[in-house]
Design a protein around this motif. Sequence first.
Motif, PDB file in Angstrom:
ATOM      1  N   LYS A 127       0.884  -1.288  -0.343  1.00  0.00           N
ATOM      2  CA  LYS A 127       0.067   0.121   0.448  1.00  0.00           C
ATOM      3  C   LYS A 127       0.672   1.191  -0.138  1.00  0.00           C
ATOM      4  CE  LYS A 127      -4.281  -2.016   2.198  1.00  0.00           C
ATOM      5  NZ  LYS A 127      -5.485  -1.767   2.221  1.00  0.00           N
ATOM      6  N   LEU A 128       1.071   2.074  -0.887  1.00  0.00           N
ATOM      7  CA  LEU A 128       1.542   3.246  -1.170  1.00  0.00           C
ATOM      8  C   LEU A 128       0.660   4.285  -1.257  1.00  0.00           C
ATOM      9  CD1 LEU A 128       4.436   4.024  -1.684  1.00  0.00           C
ATOM     10  CD2 LEU A 128       4.003   3.941  -3.765  1.00  0.00           C
ATOM     11  N   ASN A 172      -0.461   8.961  -1.057  1.00  0.00           N
ATOM     12  CA  ASN A 172       0.328  10.069  -1.749  1.00  0.00           C
ATOM     13  C   ASN A 172      -0.114  10.559  -0.323  1.00  0.00           C
ATOM     14  OD1 ASN A 172      -2.614  11.126  -2.047  1.00  0.00           O
ATOM     15  ND2 ASN A 172      -2.431  11.197  -4.328  1.00  0.00           N
ATOM     16  N   GLU A 173       0.442  12.071  -0.127  1.00  0.00           N
ATOM     17  CA  GLU A 173       0.688  12.673   0.668  1.00  0.00           C
ATOM     18  C   GLU A 173      -0.956  13.028   0.586  1.00  0.00           C
ATOM     19  OE1 GLU A 173       2.826  16.351  -0.964  1.00  0.00           O
ATOM     20  OE2 GLU A 173       4.742  15.449   0.186  1.00  0.00           O
ATOM     21  N   ALA A 174      -1.691  13.474  -0.049  1.00  0.00           N
ATOM     22  CA  ALA A 174      -3.109  13.774   0.183  1.00  0.00           C
ATOM     23  C   ALA A 174      -3.932  12.499   1.307  1.00  0.00           C
ATOM     24  CB  ALA A 174      -4.406  14.263  -1.078  1.00  0.00           C
ATOM     25  N   GLY A 175      -3.006  11.686   1.145  1.00  0.00           N
ATOM     26  CA  GLY A 175      -3.659  10.273   1.250  1.00  0.00           C
ATOM     27  C   GLY A 175      -4.267   9.203   0.343  1.00  0.00           C
ATOM     28  N   ASN A 176      -4.705   9.447  -0.651  1.00  0.00           N
ATOM     29  CA  ASN A 176      -4.976   8.607  -1.626  1.00  0.00           C
ATOM     30  C   ASN A 176      -3.867   7.292  -1.756  1.00  0.00           C
ATOM     31  OD1 ASN A 176      -7.642  10.323  -2.095  1.00  0.00           O
ATOM     32  ND2 ASN A 176      -6.126  12.037  -3.112  1.00  0.00           N
ATOM     33  N   GLU A 177      -4.567   6.467  -1.824  1.00  0.00           N
ATOM     34  CA  GLU A 177      -3.853   4.636  -1.860  1.00  0.00           C
ATOM     35  C   GLU A 177      -3.466   5.406  -3.920  1.00  0.00           C
ATOM     36  OE1 GLU A 177      -3.344   0.439  -1.601  1.00  0.00           O
ATOM     37  OE2 GLU A 177      -5.411   1.150  -1.024  1.00  0.00           O
TER      38      GLU A 177
END
Length: 112
Positions: free
Chosen positions: A85-86, A88-93
């Motif tokens: 699971k990766l 982004n800065e906005a918390g979107n996978e």
Amino acid sequence: MPEEDFVKGFYELKTDLLKRYFSPSQDEYFGSPIAKMIESLDVDSSETSTLYKILDGALTDALYTVLLGLDGEASIGDNNQQMYKLFNEAGNELTNSGEIESYAWEYFHNPK
């Protein structure tokens, strides 16, 4: 950062590395040790072109495999294929959608 920008960053990394490897800098801080090794081979332009293709292929294989591994579509070392699971800065996978695999193919095997 959307999936495409994430993959594009890896592709730009490959492009930048190749540029540094084949454009030696006289500056010790910014110069690449690999560029210095390539320069020390003192090969002709045909051999340099072949070496460029070899390194381009090796970097493509490595970075493409890492991207697919992060997306759970390839193993990263020792046949250990699993989902990661990766975010982004906005918390979107970014993983688990197949988008990384799709963009990786587009950028690394079918560049624009």
